[in-house]
Motif scaffolding. Structure first.
Motif, PDB file in Angstrom:
ATOM      1  N   VAL A 110      87.049 -32.152  -6.210  1.00 10.33           N
ATOM      2  CA  VAL A 110      87.834 -32.062  -4.983  1.00 10.33           C
ATOM      3  C   VAL A 110      86.964 -31.398  -3.924  1.00 10.33           C
TER       4      VAL A 110
ATOM      5  N   ASP B  21      91.497 -30.555   2.010  1.00 15.89           N
ATOM      6  CA  ASP B  21      90.962 -30.873   0.689  1.00 15.89           C
ATOM      7  C   ASP B  21      91.223 -32.342   0.390  1.00 15.89           C
TER       8      ASP B  21
ATOM      9  N   GLY C  34      90.572 -35.922  -4.396  1.00 20.75           N
ATOM     10  CA  GLY C  34      89.752 -35.717  -5.589  1.00 20.75           C
ATOM     11  C   GLY C  34      89.459 -37.029  -6.282  1.00 20.75           C
TER      12      GLY C  34
END
Length: 909
Positions: free
Chosen positions: A242, A652, A655
């Motif tokens: 991530v 973020d 991922g």
């Protein structure tokens, strides 16, 4: 050591008394030569080079040979050499040089007849190297080097150093230090240096480095080392990553490279007078760039834990003052210009004098799922409605809910079915199994009046459905209801169903499971940029329909109208609706809402109709109508997904796995077998069979407990370098003459000489040989016989009149007759997808030829011509199709055909 300069022979003249030296000079020389002999070494020769000698002029192969020309007869049997080339025997006093070691020595005595020479000692000669005589040009290979015992005693202590020891003593060093290594090391290996560095090999035992050193010493080849455990499947071994990202666009300098921010610290400075914008910083780990609608957008991947402060959007965060004055004044009273854009700065990693300034862009940060809808599949795209200037984001469905089948809907009852007929389930690509269902009611039953939302069967106290008696139904055997014995589990999409019946036909059923395919997680593939306001996220609607009247066309619009009753709050006096200005609103009994969408597709096995660009809400029980086909269907269920998005700057990523480790893969990952695919095995790929090196490897560097496997690396060891040839004169090879090998080939004939049976040449007896000497190709010989071309002219009494000229038949042409073209006119003029490309203009270019008369030679054909059997040079296509042609109608693409004076004018169709 090599050469011992402290020799006794050099000290003799100082050790004997002077009167002895003066009275007996021969004694002095004798003693000196005696000690010189004791300090010498013997070299045994092999492969002594050929000596150039004078050949006798006779058919007998012999040479001029000496017969004791001096008083001692030492030269008896020697040959007289050819002084032009100067290649002779080693001679006393000359210097010999080793071609590999480069070491030299002086010949003290020679005994070439017995393949021996005696030289001044030099221990660095290498056994097997070639030595050359400086004066005689003689060559030979050192078979063995042996120093005189006195010489050995003098240098005994030095022999323990491998650099100064005899090459023949290497075996002793190997037995002590290289005991586990094979004797047959590569010939080009510097064995002395290898012995001194052998501890490096032993210290690296079990590593790739040790294997490379071992095989370089053994075969002078670098092996490939492969560890099968790298491709061995391990649970939860995937590398999930991530990243924290920040998207920016370049401001200044305009020609700067934002990729040079890697490894640098970027900062956001506090803006004067702004209570929102504060300091922020982060370290850039990596950079990616892409062009979006002509704008270069840079994604900065930030190092984990390096972000401090809050980065703000450069366009969405205004400059806020602590008061409402709108201006900042200096002490002098002058106004300070406000900074209207938030910027970040970083130093170019290739030039510290360049400061890169960028604007921070707002991106989609996260997506919240309010309602997951139904019947979605992984990677379904979600639509981002851009009410602002944001672009380039992409969000897809990541995971969906797996559930059981709720019920089975009877679309068509069919006929001839019986209670207990089974339902056949096809679970392909559904991820589920275990669904079991049977036909439970046929010939009809009782249902409750009302809308579909309230529909249901009348049940007995036992729970069974109340069915009609045989006397009150048609006994058609039509399916009324299907009982789900087991709804199964794990279904992420609906299976397809068929009915297994002995006598029934025409029945259609499909499964229903409104919890199946519900969105549980989304994946943001690209966060986009410049999303200052949270965008609206919509999705396609997967509605399940029944009572289909036909088939919907993709991309047609479907419409559904929902009617709502208008209910008023009851007062003591009357029911009224008041507008904002307190005027009365006219009361209506009902209100309607129209929903629309564009058809994506219809799954006829599950009756799922997918539509996009939806406005309104499709309601179960209502009817959808196709705008183009007029197809109608009733909605069984239509669960739309409801999602909302949030925005930010530093976000973020969802991922992803950076490797395939831990993933089941047919091509890259294998199940552990405790033999090849295990943690303690390795594979050596080298250009030799494992049988030649397995035992030596295990004795030398193979770690205990491991299993070694071998693969042969296929590579040619043939030297492809151009070689030089030799000139042979009177059976004597002259190796010093540089003659290219290809001159032999070009001096001979490669190829074939052609000819015919009547051109005066004769076929050679060895015509099939590939290469022959020039002399074998005479002007009157040939290798290949060619056939002669003949023109055929047929005579015939049959004639035909063409445009007033009698034409004799029988000419040989490639094409069909004009009458044949006439019969295939419709196929020649085809304008479908299989268009032959032949137009009337093409036919117009066909001319009459071969009559020998002008006209009609080279004349354009007429209608009369196309009714004749004259042959043409025209070729009808091999692949044709037929359409109808109607003159005077819009069947032609261009100008229709016209007719003038009994001739045809062909225009392109």
């Amino acid at each position: 050591m090599a050469i011992n300069d402290k020799k006794i022979s050099n000290l003799v003249s100082r050790q004997l008394p002077e009167f002895i030296q003066s009275q007996s000079p021969a004694l002095l020389e004798f003693v000196k030569q005696y000690y010189t002999l004791l300090e010498s070494a013997q070299i045994t020769l092999t492969n002594v080079g050929e000596i150039d000698q004078i050949l006798l002029e006779t058919e007998v192969e012999g040479f001029v040979q000496l017969n004791a020309t001096d008083e001692f007869g030492n030269d008896e049997g020697d040959y007289i050499i050819d002084e032009q080339s100067g290649k002779g025997e080693f001679i006393k006093g000359e210097i010999v040089t080793g071609q590999t070691s480069g070491q030299t020595a002086v010949i003290l005595a020679e005994d070439v007849d017995n393949n021996k020479i005696y030289v001044s000692a030099n221990t660095k000669f290498v056994t097997g190297e070639t030595i050359n005589g400086a004066t005689s040009n003689a060559t030979a290979v050192i078979g063995k080097y042996r120093a005189n015992p006195v010489e050995n005693i003098t240098q005994l202590l030095e022999y323990i150093d491998i650099d100064d020891s005899l090459d023949d003593f290497f075996v002793r060093f190997k037995n002590k230090f290289l005991e586990t290594l094979p004797n047959n090391l590569d010939a080009t290996l510097d064995k002395k240096l290898f012995t001194k560095r052998i501890t490096d090999l032993y210290n690296a035992k079990g590593s790739i480095r040790a294997n490379k050193l071992f095989f370089q010493a053994l075969f002078n080849e670098t092996p490939e080392i492969y560890y099968p455990n790298r491709d061995m499947l391990r649970v939860s071994d995937g590398d999930w990553e991530v990243s924290t990202i920040l998207k920016v666009t370049l401001v200044t300098p305009t020609n700067a490279n934002t990729g040079n921010l890697v490894g640098q610290t970027i900062t956001q400075q506090t803006v004067l007078g702004n209570i929102v914008i504060g300091e922020a910083s982060a370290v850039v780990d990596s950079v990616t760039k892409k062009i979006v609608e002509g704008q270069e957008v840079t994604t900065l991947v930030l190092q984990e834990g390096s972000v401090t402060g809050t980065f703000l959007s450069s366009t969405g965060d205004g400059v806020a003052l602590e008061d409402d004055s709108g201006i900042i004044l200096q002490e002098s009273g002058d106004e300070i210009d406000l900074q209207t854009q938030v910027l970040i700065k970083g130093v170019d990693n290739s030039d510290a004098n360049i400061i890169i300034t960028c604007a921070v862009e707002s991106v989609i940060d996260d997506v919240n799922i309010t309602s997951g809808g139904s019947y979605f599949t992984k990677n379904d795209d979600l639509t981002i409605v851009n009410d602002t200037s944001g672009i380039d984001a992409r969000i897809v469905v990541d995971t969906v809910r797996a559930d059981k089948i709720d019920s089975i809907f009877v679309e068509t009852g069919g006929s001839g079915y019986a209670v207990g007929d089974g339902i056949v389930v096809n679970n392909t690509n559904t991820d589920g199994d275990g669904l079991i269902a049977v036909v439970s009611v046929v010939n009809g039953g009782f249902t409750i009046e009302g809308d579909l939302e309230e529909d249901g069967q009348i049940l007995l106290e036992s729970g069974n459905i109340l069915v009609m008696e045989d006397e009150t139904n048609g006994n058609l055997g039509d399916i009324t209801d299907v009982n789900v014995v087991n709804g199964g589990n794990g279904y992420t999409s609906l299976p397809s169903l068929t009915i297994n019946s002995v006598s029934g036909s025409g029945g259609e059923v499909f499964p229903v499971g409104e919890n199946i395919g519900r969105i549980t997680k989304v994946r943001i593939f690209d966060h986009g940029f410049r999303y200052e306001v949270s965008p609206t996220i919509t999705s396609n609607v997967h509605m399940q329909v029944y009572n289909l009247s036909g088939v919907f066309d993709p991309n047609e619009t479907v419409t559904s109208t929902t009617t709502y009753n208008l209910l008023l709050e009851t007062t003591d006096e009357r029911d009224i609706l008041l507008m904002e200005d307190d005027s009365l609103m006219v009361q209506e009994d009902q209100a309607q809402e129209t929903s629309t969408g564009t058809v994506v597709g219809l799954n006829t096995f599950t009756n799922i109709l997918e539509v996009k660009n939806v406005t309104g809400a499709f309601v179960p029980g209502e009817t959808v109508v196709g705008s183009l086909t007029g197809t109608t269907a009733k909605i069984l269920n239509a669960n739309a997904a409801i999602l909302t998005a949030t925005t930010g700057t530093v976000v973020d990523t969802t991922g992803s796995f950076t490797t395939v480790d831990g993933h089941v893969s047919e091509n890259t990952k294998r199940i552990q077998d405790s033999f090849y695919y295990q943690d303690y095995s390795y594979v050596v790929k080298v250009g030799e069979s494992i049988n030649l090196w397995r035992d030596e490897l295990k004795r030398a560097i193979h770690p205990a407990g491991f299993e070694v496997f071998g693969e042969v690396s296929i590579a040619t060891q043939v030297n492809a370098k151009m070689k030089t040839g030799f000139v042979r004169i009177n059976d004597i090879i002259e190796p010093d003459e540089i003659v290219e090998l290809f001159t032999i080939i070009f001096a001979e004939k490669v190829g074939r000489r052609l000819g015919t049976v009547d051109d005066g040449t004769s076929l050679r007896s060895n015509a099939t040989n590939t290469i022959e000497e020039s002399v074998s190709f005479g002007t009157n010989t040939r290798d290949v016989t060619l056939s002669r071309e003949y023109n055929l002219k047929l005579n015939s009494s049959r004639t035909r009149s063409v445009q007033g000229v009698n034409v004799r038949q029988g000419f040989i042409y490639a094409g069909p007759r004009y009458s044949t073209i006439n019969r295939f006119a419709s196929t020649a003029f085809d304008t479908t997808a299989k268009d032959s490309g032949i137009t009337l203009q093409t036919l117009n270019n066909i001319t009459i030829s071969g009559t020998g008369i002008t006209p009609p030679n080279a004349n354009t054909p007429t209608f009369e011509t196309f009714n004749s059997d004259l042959r043409t040079s025209f070729t009808i296509p091999a692949e044709i199709s037929t359409i109808s042609l109607v003159f005077g109608q819009n069947s032609f693409d261009e100008t229709p055909t016209t007719f003038d004076n009994n001739s045809i004018t062909f225009d392109t169709i």
